[in-house]
Design a protein around this motif. Structure first.
Motif, PDB file in Angstrom:
ATOM      1  N   PHE A   1       4.251   6.087 -86.311  1.00 11.46           N
ATOM      2  CA  PHE A   1       3.967   6.922 -85.150  1.00 11.46           C
ATOM      3  C   PHE A   1       3.283   8.221 -85.578  1.00 11.46           C
ATOM      4  CE2 PHE A   1       5.604  10.541 -82.618  1.00 11.46           C
ATOM      5  CZ  PHE A   1       4.865  10.324 -81.477  1.00 11.46           C
ATOM      6  N   LEU A   2       3.765   8.831 -86.655  1.00 13.24           N
ATOM      7  CA  LEU A   2       3.169  10.057 -87.164  1.00 13.24           C
ATOM      8  C   LEU A   2       1.701   9.851 -87.535  1.00 13.24           C
ATOM      9  CD1 LEU A   2       3.585  13.007 -88.228  1.00 13.24           C
ATOM     10  CD2 LEU A   2       4.149  11.953 -90.422  1.00 13.24           C
ATOM     11  N   MET A   3       1.418   8.727 -88.157  1.00 16.00           N
ATOM     12  CA  MET A   3       0.038   8.433 -88.532  1.00 16.00           C
ATOM     13  C   MET A   3      -0.838   8.220 -87.300  1.00 16.00           C
ATOM     14  SD  MET A   3       0.584   6.148 -91.951  1.00 16.00           S
ATOM     15  CE  MET A   3      -1.107   5.721 -92.035  1.00 16.00           C
TER      16      MET A   3
ATOM     17  N   VAL B   1       2.851   2.396 -85.285  1.00 23.47           N
ATOM     18  CA  VAL B   1       1.458   2.752 -84.998  1.00 23.47           C
ATOM     19  C   VAL B   1       1.048   2.214 -83.628  1.00 23.47           C
ATOM     20  CG1 VAL B   1      -0.938   2.345 -85.674  1.00 23.47           C
ATOM     21  CG2 VAL B   1       0.747   2.936 -87.406  1.00 23.47           C
ATOM     22  N   ILE B   2       1.349   0.960 -83.369  1.00 23.06           N
ATOM     23  CA  ILE B   2       0.945   0.341 -82.102  1.00 23.06           C
ATOM     24  C   ILE B   2       1.655   0.997 -80.920  1.00 23.06           C
ATOM     25  CG2 ILE B   2       1.038  -1.797 -80.749  1.00 23.06           C
ATOM     26  CD1 ILE B   2       0.555  -3.292 -83.428  1.00 23.06           C
ATOM     27  N   LEU B   3       2.963   1.193 -81.043  1.00 22.72           N
ATOM     28  CA  LEU B   3       3.703   1.837 -79.950  1.00 22.72           C
ATOM     29  C   LEU B   3       3.256   3.279 -79.742  1.00 22.72           C
ATOM     30  CD1 LEU B   3       7.284   0.430 -80.576  1.00 22.72           C
ATOM     31  CD2 LEU B   3       5.702  -0.201 -78.739  1.00 22.72           C
ATOM     32  N   GLY B   4       2.903   3.957 -80.831  1.00 26.64           N
ATOM     33  CA  GLY B   4       2.379   5.312 -80.708  1.00 26.64           C
ATOM     34  C   GLY B   4       1.007   5.339 -80.066  1.00 26.64           C
ATOM     35  N   ALA B   5       0.174   4.361 -80.404  1.00 27.55           N
ATOM     36  CA  ALA B   5      -1.189   4.320 -79.864  1.00 27.55           C
ATOM     37  C   ALA B   5      -1.200   4.039 -78.364  1.00 27.55           C
ATOM     38  CB  ALA B   5      -2.013   3.263 -80.605  1.00 27.55           C
ATOM     39  N   ILE B   6      -0.262   3.237 -77.899  1.00 27.24           N
ATOM     40  CA  ILE B   6      -0.249   2.930 -76.466  1.00 27.24           C
ATOM     41  C   ILE B   6       0.651   3.885 -75.676  1.00 27.24           C
ATOM     42  CG2 ILE B   6      -0.890   0.521 -76.770  1.00 27.24           C
ATOM     43  CD1 ILE B   6       2.012  -0.271 -76.396  1.00 27.24           C
ATOM     44  N   GLY B   7       1.252   4.852 -76.396  1.00 27.75           N
ATOM     45  CA  GLY B   7       1.996   5.902 -75.714  1.00 27.75           C
ATOM     46  C   GLY B   7       3.450   5.599 -75.423  1.00 27.75           C
ATOM     47  N   LEU B   8       4.028   4.585 -76.048  1.00 26.56           N
ATOM     48  CA  LEU B   8       5.432   4.246 -75.789  1.00 26.56           C
ATOM     49  C   LEU B   8       6.402   4.890 -76.776  1.00 26.56           C
ATOM     50  CD1 LEU B   8       5.148   0.459 -74.900  1.00 26.56           C
ATOM     51  CD2 LEU B   8       5.388   2.394 -73.349  1.00 26.56           C
ATOM     52  N   TYR B   9       5.925   5.283 -77.952  1.00 27.66           N
ATOM     53  CA  TYR B   9       6.839   5.825 -78.961  1.00 27.66           C
ATOM     54  C   TYR B   9       7.116   7.310 -78.751  1.00 27.66           C
ATOM     55  CZ  TYR B   9       9.370   5.269 -83.327  1.00 27.66           C
ATOM     56  OH  TYR B   9      10.373   5.172 -84.259  1.00 27.66           O
ATOM     57  N   LYS B  10       6.169   8.048 -78.195  1.00 27.43           N
ATOM     58  CA  LYS B  10       6.351   9.486 -77.969  1.00 27.43           C
ATOM     59  C   LYS B  10       7.537   9.774 -77.045  1.00 27.43           C
ATOM     60  CE  LYS B  10       5.097  13.868 -77.953  1.00 27.43           C
ATOM     61  NZ  LYS B  10       5.721  14.719 -78.927  1.00 27.43           N
ATOM     62  N   PRO B  11       7.697   9.080 -75.917  1.00 27.45           N
ATOM     63  CA  PRO B  11       8.891   9.336 -75.089  1.00 27.45           C
ATOM     64  C   PRO B  11      10.194   9.015 -75.826  1.00 27.45           C
ATOM     65  CG  PRO B  11       7.269   8.108 -73.830  1.00 27.45           C
ATOM     66  CD  PRO B  11       6.771   8.172 -75.240  1.00 27.45           C
ATOM     67  N   LEU B  12      10.171   8.013 -76.707  1.00 30.69           N
ATOM     68  CA  LEU B  12      11.357   7.684 -77.487  1.00 30.69           C
ATOM     69  C   LEU B  12      11.686   8.808 -78.462  1.00 30.69           C
ATOM     70  CD1 LEU B  12      13.487   5.498 -78.039  1.00 30.69           C
ATOM     71  CD2 LEU B  12      11.951   4.601 -79.795  1.00 30.69           C
ATOM     72  N   VAL B  13      10.671   9.382 -79.103  1.00 33.74           N
ATOM     73  CA  VAL B  13      10.885  10.514 -80.011  1.00 33.74           C
ATOM     74  C   VAL B  13      11.381  11.724 -79.234  1.00 33.74           C
ATOM     75  CG1 VAL B  13       9.714  12.144 -81.541  1.00 33.74           C
ATOM     76  CG2 VAL B  13       9.256   9.711 -81.759  1.00 33.74           C
TER      77      VAL B  13
END
Length: 117
Positions: A68-70, A40-52
């Motif tokens: 991340f999905l949530m 959730v935190i990595l998705g909120a700050i925009g770091l998880y999307k590039p990993l996906v």
């Protein structure tokens, strides 16, 4: 190459979980919760999307991908519905996965006999 990236990124996420199990006194439930919160935190700050985008299922299938999905669902619902999206976005985006878990859990319960171990 996409399969290789999915394999090693997913493997590194699993290695991190195994290290936490082996080297800390954290329970598996706390580790899983930590992975969801990290997603959730990595998705909120925009770091998880590039990993996906880079690893595909290697990053979206582990439990951190659920977090991340949530966070993505909340982000989209917040843009569409305003403050109400904070409450509904995560559940709306994860509804299919949650529903599948409930249905398969019921099927497993009907097909097996429960008992004390």
């Amino acid at each position: 190459m996409q399969y290789v990236n999915a394999f090693w990124v997913g493997g590194l996420i699993c290695v991190a979980g195994q290290i936490l199990i082996d080297k800390t006194k954290l329970t598996p439930a706390r580790i899983l919760t930590g992975f969801v919160v990290a997603g959730v935190i990595l998705g909120a700050i925009g770091l998880y999307k590039p990993l996906v985008d880079f690893a595909g299922a290697g990053a979206s299938v582990p439990i951190s991908g659920f977090g991340f999905l949530m966070s993505e669902g909340v982000r989209k619902a917040l843009a569409q519905d305003g403050a109400l999206g904070i409450l509904t976005g995560g559940l709306t985006s994860a509804a299919a996965g949650i529903s599948a878990a409930i249905v398969f859990g019921i099927i497993a319960a009907l097909c097996t006999k429960s008992g004390d171990k």
